[in-house]
Design an enzyme around this catalytic site. Structure first.
Site, mmCIF file in Angstrom:
data_model
loop_
_atom_site.group_PDB
_atom_site.id
_atom_site.type_symbol
_atom_site.label_atom_id
_atom_site.label_comp_id
_atom_site.label_asym_id
_atom_site.label_seq_id
_atom_site.Cartn_x
_atom_site.Cartn_y
_atom_site.Cartn_z
ATOM 1 N N ASP A 166 -31.644 42.887 61.203
ATOM 2 C CA ASP A 166 -31.819 41.871 60.168
ATOM 3 C C ASP A 166 -30.869 40.697 60.333
ATOM 4 O O ASP A 166 -29.942 40.726 61.155
ATOM 5 C CB ASP A 166 -31.609 42.503 58.791
ATOM 6 N N LYS A 206 -34.980 37.778 57.699
ATOM 7 C CA LYS A 206 -35.737 37.074 56.675
ATOM 8 C C LYS A 206 -34.824 36.090 55.959
ATOM 9 O O LYS A 206 -33.687 36.417 55.620
ATOM 10 C CB LYS A 206 -36.314 38.063 55.656
ATOM 11 N N MET A 216 -28.891 39.172 45.483
ATOM 12 C CA MET A 216 -29.946 38.222 45.852
ATOM 13 C C MET A 216 -30.332 37.332 44.673
ATOM 14 O O MET A 216 -31.485 36.950 44.515
ATOM 15 C CB MET A 216 -31.181 38.957 46.398
#
Length: 271
Positions: free
Chosen positions: A44, A66, A179
């Site tokens: 990631d 991402k 997040m």
């Protein structure tokens, strides 16, 4: 000396490994053992480059990071990739930031592997929900101050799908939001609308556990403005324990550029 003689590394198996919150030294012994024997590593965006340096030079490295609104590979394609490489009888490490099962979509990948009949192992990682506050001098629990804590996603899709009970969450002693930096104004308004006092202390920690760590303190009333200059990844901590940050600050990073940058977008290759 630590031994793992009873836990061999197997071909045709996928290892869902937590890389930890940023500091490469926070990976587990088992995670590092697997990285050093991997034949395929699917990693990631927030994986520290120092961990990739532990991977054998002959291993296939596949970046599937991402960013908001932009994915190198859709989640379903990542899962198919893991299944494909395991069926080729490879030692496959799926290296994920933090812990695979804490908002890391590790559960989705494990389900896909189970449904495909692929053996897998989950190697927990140090989650940023606890480690990042700790590096900012903030314990998520504290005798006489906080006897409960909750970890909540700030990702829009997850919030809309889950329909969280914000009235209950607003009463939790310590609330950790992951997040949620881009939606911080909305999140703090939501907490206040459900009973959390505007003067509740808040901390926002950006790039936690790394040399680029920054911590901004404030209250629900003003933290969105105070933290507007911070960059992702960021962890938001709401609660009285954030008052301890000044007294318990132990990690003093040197001001350097963030180590988190997009890795080269490596597409799956045919070996």
């Amino acid at each position: 000396m630590l031994h793992s003689h009873n836990r061999p590394v197997e071909r045709g198996k996928v290892y869902l490994v937590g890389a930890g919150p940023g500091d490469p030294e926070l990976i587990t012994v088992r995670g590092l053992t697997l990285l050093r024997q991997a034949e395929v590593v699917v990693y990631d965006r927030l994986v520290h480059p120092a961990l990739l340096a532990e991977v054998p030079a002959t291993a296939e490295r596949i970046y599937v990071g991402k960013t908001p609104g932009r994915h190198v590979l859709p989640q379903e394609a990542i899962q198919e990739l893991l299944i494909d490489r395991a069926r080729r009888n490879r030692i496959v490490v799926r290296l994920k930031g933090g812990d695979p099962f804490v908002f890391g979509r590790g559960g989705e990948e494990a389900r896909a592997l189970a449904q495909a009949g692929i053996p897998f192992e989950v190697v927990p990682g140090v989650t940023s929900a606890i480690a990042v506050p700790a590096y900012a001098g903030i314990p998520v629990t504290q005798r006489g101050m906080a006897g409960s804590f909750a970890v909540v996603t700030g990702h829009r899709c997850d919030l809309e799908a889950l329909a969280l009970d914000w009235s209950a969450l607003a009463r939790i002693d310590t609330l950790v939001l992951l997040m949620g930096l881009r939606r911080l104004p909305e999140l703090v308004r939501t907490l206040q609308a459900h009973g959390r006092a505007p003067d509740t202390p808040v901390a926002v920690i950006s790039n936690g556990t790394t040399a680029a760590q920054q911590c901004v303190l404030g209250t629900l009333a003003d933290i969105a403005e105070r933290a507007a200059h911070l960059s992702t990844p960021a962890t938001v901590v709401v609660g009285e324990v954030t008052r301890l940050a000044d007294d318990l600050a132990w990690f003093h990073p040197e001001p350097t550029p963030s180590p988190f940058s997009l890795h080269p977008e490596t597409q799956p290759s045919e070996p």
